[in-house]
Scaffold this motif. Sequence first.
Motif, PDB file in Angstrom:
ATOM      1  N   SER A  15      29.145  33.343  34.398  1.00  0.00           N
ATOM      2  CA  SER A  15      30.437  33.540  34.139  1.00  0.00           C
ATOM      3  C   SER A  15      31.056  34.715  35.130  1.00  0.00           C
ATOM      4  N   THR A  16      30.148  35.463  35.541  1.00  0.00           N
ATOM      5  CA  THR A  16      30.480  36.551  36.534  1.00  0.00           C
ATOM      6  C   THR A  16      30.909  35.841  37.871  1.00  0.00           C
ATOM      7  N   LEU A  17      30.046  34.658  38.212  1.00  0.00           N
ATOM      8  CA  LEU A  17      30.255  33.712  39.628  1.00  0.00           C
ATOM      9  C   LEU A  17      31.761  33.367  39.317  1.00  0.00           C
ATOM     10  N   ALA A  18      32.163  32.528  37.996  1.00  0.00           N
ATOM     11  CA  ALA A  18      33.395  32.208  38.008  1.00  0.00           C
ATOM     12  C   ALA A  18      34.311  33.148  37.979  1.00  0.00           C
ATOM     13  N   ALA A  19      34.405  34.254  37.389  1.00  0.00           N
ATOM     14  CA  ALA A  19      35.490  35.208  37.438  1.00  0.00           C
ATOM     15  C   ALA A  19      35.468  35.919  38.822  1.00  0.00           C
ATOM     16  N   THR A  20      34.541  36.046  39.411  1.00  0.00           N
ATOM     17  CA  THR A  20      34.448  36.589  41.212  1.00  0.00           C
ATOM     18  C   THR A  20      35.310  35.640  42.056  1.00  0.00           C
ATOM     19  N   LEU A  21      35.000  34.328  41.626  1.00  0.00           N
ATOM     20  CA  LEU A  21      35.658  33.198  42.646  1.00  0.00           C
ATOM     21  C   LEU A  21      37.131  33.272  42.195  1.00  0.00           C
ATOM     22  N   ALA A  22      37.526  33.364  40.882  1.00  0.00           N
ATOM     23  CA  ALA A  22      38.666  33.219  40.528  1.00  0.00           C
ATOM     24  C   ALA A  22      39.620  34.679  40.986  1.00  0.00           C
ATOM     25  N   GLY A  23      38.812  35.683  41.198  1.00  0.00           N
ATOM     26  CA  GLY A  23      39.680  37.046  41.638  1.00  0.00           C
ATOM     27  C   GLY A  23      39.874  38.002  40.541  1.00  0.00           C
ATOM     28  N   LYS A  24      38.818  38.197  39.365  1.00  0.00           N
ATOM     29  CA  LYS A  24      39.199  39.139  38.673  1.00  0.00           C
ATOM     30  C   LYS A  24      38.948  40.401  39.172  1.00  0.00           C
ATOM     31  N   GLU A  25      39.784  41.606  38.652  1.00  0.00           N
ATOM     32  CA  GLU A  25      39.654  42.882  39.520  1.00  0.00           C
ATOM     33  C   GLU A  25      38.443  43.809  39.331  1.00  0.00           C
ATOM     34  N   ASP A  26      38.003  43.776  38.086  1.00  0.00           N
ATOM     35  CA  ASP A  26      37.005  44.581  37.806  1.00  0.00           C
ATOM     36  C   ASP A  26      35.402  44.154  38.321  1.00  0.00           C
ATOM     37  N   TYR A  27      35.595  43.141  39.013  1.00  0.00           N
ATOM     38  CA  TYR A  27      34.167  42.471  39.785  1.00  0.00           C
ATOM     39  C   TYR A  27      34.220  43.096  41.248  1.00  0.00           C
ATOM     40  N   GLU A  28      33.005  43.818  41.376  1.00  0.00           N
ATOM     41  CA  GLU A  28      33.044  44.521  42.657  1.00  0.00           C
ATOM     42  C   GLU A  28      31.950  43.795  43.516  1.00  0.00           C
ATOM     43  N   VAL A  29      32.548  43.357  44.751  1.00  0.00           N
ATOM     44  CA  VAL A  29      31.839  42.584  45.609  1.00  0.00           C
ATOM     45  C   VAL A  29      31.188  43.506  46.662  1.00  0.00           C
ATOM     46  N   ILE A  67      33.796  31.566  51.720  1.00  0.00           N
ATOM     47  CA  ILE A  67      34.758  30.723  52.578  1.00  0.00           C
ATOM     48  C   ILE A  67      35.360  29.855  51.749  1.00  0.00           C
ATOM     49  N   PHE A  68      36.676  29.558  51.428  1.00  0.00           N
ATOM     50  CA  PHE A  68      37.061  28.838  50.963  1.00  0.00           C
ATOM     51  C   PHE A  68      38.080  27.942  51.927  1.00  0.00           C
ATOM     52  N   LYS A  69      37.976  26.471  52.058  1.00  0.00           N
ATOM     53  CA  LYS A  69      38.773  25.924  52.746  1.00  0.00           C
ATOM     54  C   LYS A  69      39.098  26.373  54.346  1.00  0.00           C
ATOM     55  N   GLY A  70      38.189  27.100  54.897  1.00  0.00           N
ATOM     56  CA  GLY A  70      38.248  27.675  56.101  1.00  0.00           C
ATOM     57  C   GLY A  70      38.708  29.283  55.993  1.00  0.00           C
ATOM     58  N   LYS A  71      39.306  29.843  54.583  1.00  0.00           N
ATOM     59  CA  LYS A  71      39.744  31.173  54.477  1.00  0.00           C
ATOM     60  C   LYS A  71      38.834  32.035  53.771  1.00  0.00           C
ATOM     61  N   ASN A  72      39.036  33.309  53.946  1.00  0.00           N
ATOM     62  CA  ASN A  72      38.043  34.239  53.262  1.00  0.00           C
ATOM     63  C   ASN A  72      38.921  34.592  52.069  1.00  0.00           C
ATOM     64  N   LEU A  73      38.155  33.999  50.988  1.00  0.00           N
ATOM     65  CA  LEU A  73      38.495  33.948  49.593  1.00  0.00           C
ATOM     66  C   LEU A  73      38.697  35.427  49.159  1.00  0.00           C
ATOM     67  N   LEU A  74      37.652  36.159  49.599  1.00  0.00           N
ATOM     68  CA  LEU A  74      37.525  37.438  48.972  1.00  0.00           C
ATOM     69  C   LEU A  74      38.843  38.426  49.241  1.00  0.00           C
ATOM     70  N   GLU A  75      39.370  38.225  50.378  1.00  0.00           N
ATOM     71  CA  GLU A  75      40.558  38.747  50.639  1.00  0.00           C
ATOM     72  C   GLU A  75      41.752  38.506  50.027  1.00  0.00           C
ATOM     73  N   MET A  76      41.533  37.618  49.209  1.00  0.00           N
ATOM     74  CA  MET A  76      43.053  37.329  48.402  1.00  0.00           C
ATOM     75  C   MET A  76      43.154  37.751  47.037  1.00  0.00           C
ATOM     76  N   ASP A  77      44.270  38.021  46.428  1.00  0.00           N
ATOM     77  CA  ASP A  77      44.453  38.501  45.013  1.00  0.00           C
ATOM     78  C   ASP A  77      44.224  37.085  44.096  1.00  0.00           C
ATOM     79  N   ALA A  78      44.032  37.281  42.871  1.00  0.00           N
ATOM     80  CA  ALA A  78      43.576  36.048  42.060  1.00  0.00           C
ATOM     81  C   ALA A  78      44.890  34.838  42.198  1.00  0.00           C
TER      82      ALA A  78
END
Lengths: 434, 251
Positions: free
Chosen positions: B41-55, B61-72
């Motif tokens: 579930s941590t994986l799921a929440a991290t991919l969706a952009g939940k704030e309290d998950y610290e990378v 990389i999602f469709k060529g873009k850096n997913l981790l730079e985006m808000d949920a």
Amino acid sequence: MEVQKEFELAETAFTKESLPLRKNALEAFEKLGIPSMRHEEWKYTNIKAKLKQQLSLTTTDSQVNAAVKNYIASLPPYAFRLTFLNGVFHPELSIVPDLKGVTVCSLKEAFAHHTTLVEKHFGKLVNYSEEHFAALNTAFVTDGAFIHVQRNVIVNEPIYIQYFFTATDANAFTQTRNLVILEEGASLQFAEDFRNASNINVQYNHVAEVYVGKNAKVDVAKLQLEVSNAIGIHTLESSVERDGRFSAATITFSSPNTGTGNALIRNNVTARLVGENAHADLNGLYFGKETAHIDNHILVDHVAPNCTSNQLYKGVLNGEATGVFNGKIFVKPDAQKTNAFQSSKALLLSNEASINSKPQLEIFADDVKCSHGAAIGQLDENALFYLMARGITKEEATQILTYAFAHEVVDHVHSQPIRQFLCDKLKDELQLNF
Amino acid sequence: MLSIKNLTVAVNGKEILKDFNLEIKAGEVHAIMGPNGTGKSTLAATLAGKEDYEVLSGEVIFKGKNLLEMDADERAREGVFLAFQYPVEIPGVSTTNFMKAAVNAKRKHNGLEPLDAKDFLKMMNEKSQLVEIKREFLSRSINEGFSGGEKKRNEIFQMAMLEPSLCILDETDSGLDIDALRIVANGVNKLRNAERSFLVITHYQRLLNYIVPDFVHVMFGGRIVKSGGKELALKLEAEGYDWVKEEVEMI
């Protein structure tokens, strides 16, 4: 403030029939003055510092301006309305209902044409010997609305009583007054709608007395939707007889999207349940931004047995806004089998916003049910994430959750047309277009 | 579509995902299985952009873009969808209004005008049939008083409305009876196509009888320790996780 001097001017400005009462009220006000924060009821609201030092209580300025015209044009053309500008009645801007068994006119006219009825009720619900602003209002009233509904007459369409402020004199302190009387079995919905239509800070002090007869029903909405630059003091006093129902919703948006939020609004709302099996709903919703200060003082006075009451107040405070909630429930010795409920909830959307919330229950009967709850909090993080995970921006998600929080109060408004009106205003205020 | 490389994520200072790697191509269905507390579930929440998950490290990389730079919200508009394990109840806002806001937020993101009332209604009708949801259901407050099955159907309905590229299903089968499971799985299957990928997180093989995966991964201790085809799920169902644990511990 030289009240004596002002009163010389006011003396002839309102009806001669009311003069003895007004003189009594003047005397009371001279003793009471403007309350300071040392007064228990004004502990969190520094009205003395906010009001202008020089107050002009006898304004004659009553200009129609573009803001007033635009607002009136936006209303349904058929809606019953009484329009007052700076406390002066404007019949040409009004649509006064002409219904069988219903009298609607200005208070001045009512004193002239329905003298006995008015004298029997005017100034009898407010306690002007102790309440500073009720005393001032009673002494300096300029005008207001009078509504009388005869026995078993049901008024289906709401009546909007509009108070616009267009004054150019920053010292003006407008004193307006409504008197509403429902006989047995009558029913009425009305709104008191206050708007600052000027470019300056306005000051006003409004009092309404509402008599709810046996088995009569009154729904009142106090609308304070465009009061960004206003110091407004509102008093609503009601007495409810056997099987009667009184419901009041006080809605304050300190700052429309474009406003500055520099408002001070005080609401004193009282329901006195004097006959058995009477019911009162006193609900409120307030939004404060920037430096707005919104103070709700509510009292349900259970005098008779077997009565019920609900208070539901919700606030959303942003910026440096402050809120005050003081909800009193009095249960008198005779008021056995009372069922009284109170809830106050506030959302603080910024670190600087604050609220002082104080429930006050004074119970002198032994067989009663009284409950109260107060909650102060922030938006639910999980709900915010849920909305954002569907692509909604944080700003819009915040607005949607604020709507969800606030909507409950609007939902409690009994009058369907007023409820719909408020629902639309709430969406406008939150810039939601669903 | 999605490339996760050496992802390490901490929650409240504790590392949950450790050096996690996964590649998902367009149109593929990947299932992630594993015992409780392995970080699914941590994986799921991290991919969706939940704030309290610290990378702490790694990239997504999602469709060529850096997913981790985006808000949920931006991730969602880009096409990531998370079907929640515990959908949130929001009294006072109808599912219809919620979806209107969400669909139009995505349209705006793609430079499109908001849908007019008629087209929106048509879309709602169409998509609600996928998961056998009645219209009056949609005018009720979001998830308020819904049963577990109704909440999960509502998640799949929202997924259908938003037409995402990557659908993450976080234990969508938990709390569902067999009929609800079938309805939800049917809805998902109707949404499968060559461009849309799925990441199905589940405890049990049961769901995978209905949503047949291309790949099955077993997660253990914050990373994938074993991958295979759909037959791996059957083996896990029959033999449990112990043999996987033993394999891992031997290495």
